[in-house]
Design a protein around this motif. Structure first.
Motif, PDB file in Angstrom:
ATOM      1  N   VAL A   1       9.444   2.251  -7.742  1.00 12.73           N
ATOM      2  CA  VAL A   1       8.357   1.314  -7.446  1.00 12.73           C
ATOM      3  C   VAL A   1       8.183   0.238  -8.518  1.00 12.73           C
ATOM      4  O   VAL A   1       7.401  -0.686  -8.324  1.00 12.73           O
ATOM      5  CB  VAL A   1       7.007   2.039  -7.205  1.00 12.73           C
ATOM      6  CG1 VAL A   1       7.112   2.980  -6.027  1.00 12.73           C
ATOM      7  CG2 VAL A   1       6.525   2.748  -8.443  1.00 12.73           C
ATOM      8  N   TYR A   2       8.931   0.343  -9.619  1.00 14.76           N
ATOM      9  CA  TYR A   2       8.792  -0.619 -10.712  1.00 14.76           C
ATOM     10  C   TYR A   2      10.002  -1.538 -10.798  1.00 14.76           C
ATOM     11  O   TYR A   2      11.143  -1.106 -10.593  1.00 14.76           O
ATOM     12  CB  TYR A   2       8.644   0.113 -12.053  1.00 14.76           C
ATOM     13  CG  TYR A   2       7.363   0.881 -12.175  1.00 14.76           C
ATOM     14  CD1 TYR A   2       6.169   0.242 -12.475  1.00 14.76           C
ATOM     15  CD2 TYR A   2       7.331   2.260 -11.977  1.00 14.76           C
ATOM     16  CE1 TYR A   2       4.984   0.948 -12.574  1.00 14.76           C
ATOM     17  CE2 TYR A   2       6.151   2.972 -12.081  1.00 14.76           C
ATOM     18  CZ  TYR A   2       4.983   2.311 -12.380  1.00 14.76           C
ATOM     19  OH  TYR A   2       3.805   3.013 -12.482  1.00 14.76           O
ATOM     20  N   ALA A   3       9.751  -2.802 -11.135  1.00 12.95           N
ATOM     21  CA  ALA A   3      10.840  -3.732 -11.428  1.00 12.95           C
ATOM     22  C   ALA A   3      11.502  -3.303 -12.742  1.00 12.95           C
ATOM     23  O   ALA A   3      10.846  -2.719 -13.613  1.00 12.95           O
ATOM     24  CB  ALA A   3      10.289  -5.156 -11.561  1.00 12.95           C
TER      25      ALA A   3
ATOM     26  N   ASP B   1      13.693  -7.913  -0.925  1.00 12.50           N
ATOM     27  CA  ASP B   1      12.880  -7.457   0.193  1.00 12.50           C
ATOM     28  C   ASP B   1      12.051  -6.199  -0.104  1.00 12.50           C
ATOM     29  O   ASP B   1      11.499  -5.594   0.796  1.00 12.50           O
ATOM     30  CB  ASP B   1      13.719  -7.253   1.453  1.00 12.50           C
ATOM     31  CG  ASP B   1      12.904  -7.479   2.711  1.00 12.50           C
ATOM     32  OD1 ASP B   1      12.015  -8.358   2.700  1.00 12.50           O
ATOM     33  OD2 ASP B   1      13.127  -6.752   3.700  1.00 12.50           O
ATOM     34  N   ASP B   2      12.001  -5.773  -1.382  1.00 10.62           N
ATOM     35  CA  ASP B   2      11.141  -4.667  -1.799  1.00 10.62           C
ATOM     36  C   ASP B   2      10.018  -5.203  -2.660  1.00 10.62           C
ATOM     37  O   ASP B   2      10.244  -6.069  -3.510  1.00 10.62           O
ATOM     38  CB  ASP B   2      11.924  -3.631  -2.622  1.00 10.62           C
ATOM     39  CG  ASP B   2      12.830  -2.767  -1.781  1.00 10.62           C
ATOM     40  OD1 ASP B   2      12.494  -2.489  -0.609  1.00 10.62           O
ATOM     41  OD2 ASP B   2      13.886  -2.358  -2.301  1.00 10.62           O
ATOM     42  N   TRP B   3       8.828  -4.681  -2.489  1.00 12.27           N
ATOM     43  CA  TRP B   3       7.693  -5.040  -3.333  1.00 12.27           C
ATOM     44  C   TRP B   3       7.680  -4.088  -4.518  1.00 12.27           C
ATOM     45  O   TRP B   3       7.435  -2.889  -4.360  1.00 12.27           O
ATOM     46  CB  TRP B   3       6.394  -4.940  -2.546  1.00 12.27           C
ATOM     47  CG  TRP B   3       6.213  -6.079  -1.602  1.00 12.27           C
ATOM     48  CD1 TRP B   3       6.467  -6.085  -0.261  1.00 12.27           C
ATOM     49  CD2 TRP B   3       5.746  -7.384  -1.932  1.00 12.27           C
ATOM     50  NE1 TRP B   3       6.188  -7.325   0.263  1.00 12.27           N
ATOM     51  CE2 TRP B   3       5.741  -8.141  -0.747  1.00 12.27           C
ATOM     52  CE3 TRP B   3       5.341  -7.996  -3.116  1.00 12.27           C
ATOM     53  CZ2 TRP B   3       5.337  -9.467  -0.706  1.00 12.27           C
ATOM     54  CZ3 TRP B   3       4.932  -9.321  -3.078  1.00 12.27           C
ATOM     55  CH2 TRP B   3       4.930 -10.039  -1.890  1.00 12.27           C
ATOM     56  N   LEU B   4       7.980  -4.621  -5.702  1.00  8.35           N
ATOM     57  CA  LEU B   4       8.047  -3.810  -6.917  1.00  8.35           C
ATOM     58  C   LEU B   4       6.981  -4.250  -7.907  1.00  8.35           C
ATOM     59  O   LEU B   4       6.621  -5.431  -7.970  1.00  8.35           O
ATOM     60  CB  LEU B   4       9.433  -3.933  -7.558  1.00  8.35           C
ATOM     61  CG  LEU B   4      10.609  -3.502  -6.683  1.00  8.35           C
ATOM     62  CD1 LEU B   4      11.919  -3.744  -7.415  1.00  8.35           C
ATOM     63  CD2 LEU B   4      10.475  -2.041  -6.269  1.00  8.35           C
ATOM     64  N   ILE B   5       6.512  -3.297  -8.691  1.00 13.32           N
ATOM     65  CA  ILE B   5       5.501  -3.601  -9.697  1.00 13.32           C
ATOM     66  C   ILE B   5       6.189  -4.258 -10.890  1.00 13.32           C
ATOM     67  O   ILE B   5       7.037  -3.657 -11.536  1.00 13.32           O
ATOM     68  CB  ILE B   5       4.748  -2.341 -10.131  1.00 13.32           C
ATOM     69  CG1 ILE B   5       3.996  -1.760  -8.935  1.00 13.32           C
ATOM     70  CG2 ILE B   5       3.783  -2.650 -11.280  1.00 13.32           C
ATOM     71  CD1 ILE B   5       3.386  -0.405  -9.191  1.00 13.32           C
TER      72      ILE B   5
ATOM     73  N   ARG C   1       0.832  -1.204   0.000  1.00  9.48           N
ATOM     74  CA  ARG C   1       0.000   0.000   0.000  1.00  9.48           C
ATOM     75  C   ARG C   1       0.868   1.256   0.000  1.00  9.48           C
ATOM     76  O   ARG C   1       0.538   2.255  -0.647  1.00  9.48           O
ATOM     77  CB  ARG C   1      -0.966  -0.004   1.183  1.00  9.48           C
ATOM     78  CG  ARG C   1      -2.092  -1.009   1.005  1.00  9.48           C
ATOM     79  CD  ARG C   1      -3.109  -0.984   2.150  1.00  9.48           C
ATOM     80  NE  ARG C   1      -4.128  -1.990   1.920  1.00  9.48           N
ATOM     81  CZ  ARG C   1      -5.176  -1.841   1.126  1.00  9.48           C
ATOM     82  NH1 ARG C   1      -5.359  -0.703   0.489  1.00  9.48           N
ATOM     83  NH2 ARG C   1      -6.049  -2.806   0.964  1.00  9.48           N
ATOM     84  N   GLN C   2       2.004   1.205   0.695  1.00  9.89           N
ATOM     85  CA  GLN C   2       2.934   2.334   0.673  1.00  9.89           C
ATOM     86  C   GLN C   2       3.496   2.543  -0.733  1.00  9.89           C
ATOM     87  O   GLN C   2       3.700   3.684  -1.166  1.00  9.89           O
ATOM     88  CB  GLN C   2       4.072   2.108   1.671  1.00  9.89           C
ATOM     89  CG  GLN C   2       3.652   2.237   3.111  1.00  9.89           C
ATOM     90  CD  GLN C   2       4.744   1.827   4.091  1.00  9.89           C
ATOM     91  OE1 GLN C   2       5.744   1.197   3.715  1.00  9.89           O
ATOM     92  NE2 GLN C   2       4.556   2.161   5.349  1.00  9.89           N
ATOM     93  N   GLN C   3       3.746   1.458  -1.455  1.00 11.51           N
ATOM     94  CA  GLN C   3       4.233   1.577  -2.835  1.00 11.51           C
ATOM     95  C   GLN C   3       3.188   2.262  -3.717  1.00 11.51           C
ATOM     96  O   GLN C   3       3.524   3.109  -4.539  1.00 11.51           O
ATOM     97  CB  GLN C   3       4.601   0.209  -3.412  1.00 11.51           C
ATOM     98  CG  GLN C   3       5.820  -0.440  -2.791  1.00 11.51           C
ATOM     99  CD  GLN C   3       7.101   0.305  -3.096  1.00 11.51           C
ATOM    100  OE1 GLN C   3       7.351   1.389  -2.584  1.00 11.51           O
ATOM    101  NE2 GLN C   3       7.926  -0.301  -3.924  1.00 11.51           N
ATOM    102  N   VAL C   4       1.924   1.899  -3.546  1.00 13.18           N
ATOM    103  CA  VAL C   4       0.862   2.553  -4.322  1.00 13.18           C
ATOM    104  C   VAL C   4       0.780   4.033  -3.941  1.00 13.18           C
ATOM    105  O   VAL C   4       0.628   4.892  -4.816  1.00 13.18           O
ATOM    106  CB  VAL C   4      -0.490   1.829  -4.127  1.00 13.18           C
ATOM    107  CG1 VAL C   4      -1.617   2.591  -4.807  1.00 13.18           C
ATOM    108  CG2 VAL C   4      -0.395   0.395  -4.660  1.00 13.18           C
ATOM    109  N   ASP C   5       0.928   4.346  -2.662  1.00 16.27           N
ATOM    110  CA  ASP C   5       0.971   5.750  -2.233  1.00 16.27           C
ATOM    111  C   ASP C   5       2.130   6.491  -2.888  1.00 16.27           C
ATOM    112  O   ASP C   5       1.999   7.662  -3.267  1.00 16.27           O
ATOM    113  CB  ASP C   5       1.089   5.858  -0.715  1.00 16.27           C
ATOM    114  CG  ASP C   5      -0.174   5.442   0.028  1.00 16.27           C
ATOM    115  OD1 ASP C   5      -1.254   5.358  -0.612  1.00 16.27           O
ATOM    116  OD2 ASP C   5      -0.074   5.179   1.245  1.00 16.27           O
TER     117      ASP C   5
END
Length: 146
Positions: A34-36, A120-124, A13-17
């Motif tokens: 935020v993107y791969a 350990d990062d959530w990337l799109i 959710r923080q990534q979407v923010d």
């Protein structure tokens, strides 16, 4: 202490923010985070797919060139989170003031995100924006609201 699932969902959710903030700030560097690197984007403008971070950032550059001031709103974000992949969907609306001074309230689109946990990062890793199609005319229906 929250379960790992809850921690991961909060981080996504923080990534979407960050996307919303990056768009509002016309901040390509923030969006890049935020993107791969190998993101595949099915955006609303041609071609059918945009592959790689450079292509995705070019799309945002086009938006920032078109708008003097830009805003982005996310509504009804739903997430499903696994150990190292997740997906989400929401409605999104890009709006603002165009370069010629015309204010636009924008169009609601359907947005889908696919996330991968990388270092350990959530990337799109994948995103898609779309509008429904009127089957008889073959034209997009851009005046719907959530």
């Amino acid at each position: 202490m929250p379960a790992q699932h809850e921690v991961d969902e909060a981080r996504i959710r923080q990534q979407v923010d960050k996307i919303v903030e990056g768009i509002r700030g016309k901040d390509l560097k923030a969006l890049e985070q935020v993107y791969a690197a190998d993101v595949v984007s099915f955006d609303i403008e041609p071609p059918l797919q945009h592959v790689g971070i450079a292509a995705k950032l070019k799309n945002w550059t086009n938006v920032f060139t078109l708008f003097r001031e830009v805003s982005y709103e996310v509504r009804d974000l739903k997430l499903t989170v696994g150990t190292d992949v997740a997906y989400g969907h929401c409605f999104g609306r890009l709006s603002g003031t165009l370069g010629d001074g015309t204010a636009t309230s924008g169009t609601w689109v359907r947005a889908t995100f696919g996330f991968r946990k990388i270092d350990d990062d959530w990337l799109i890793a994948h995103d898609q924006a779309s509008v429904p199609i009127d089957m008889l005319s073959g034209k997009g229906v851009a005046d719907l609201e959530p």
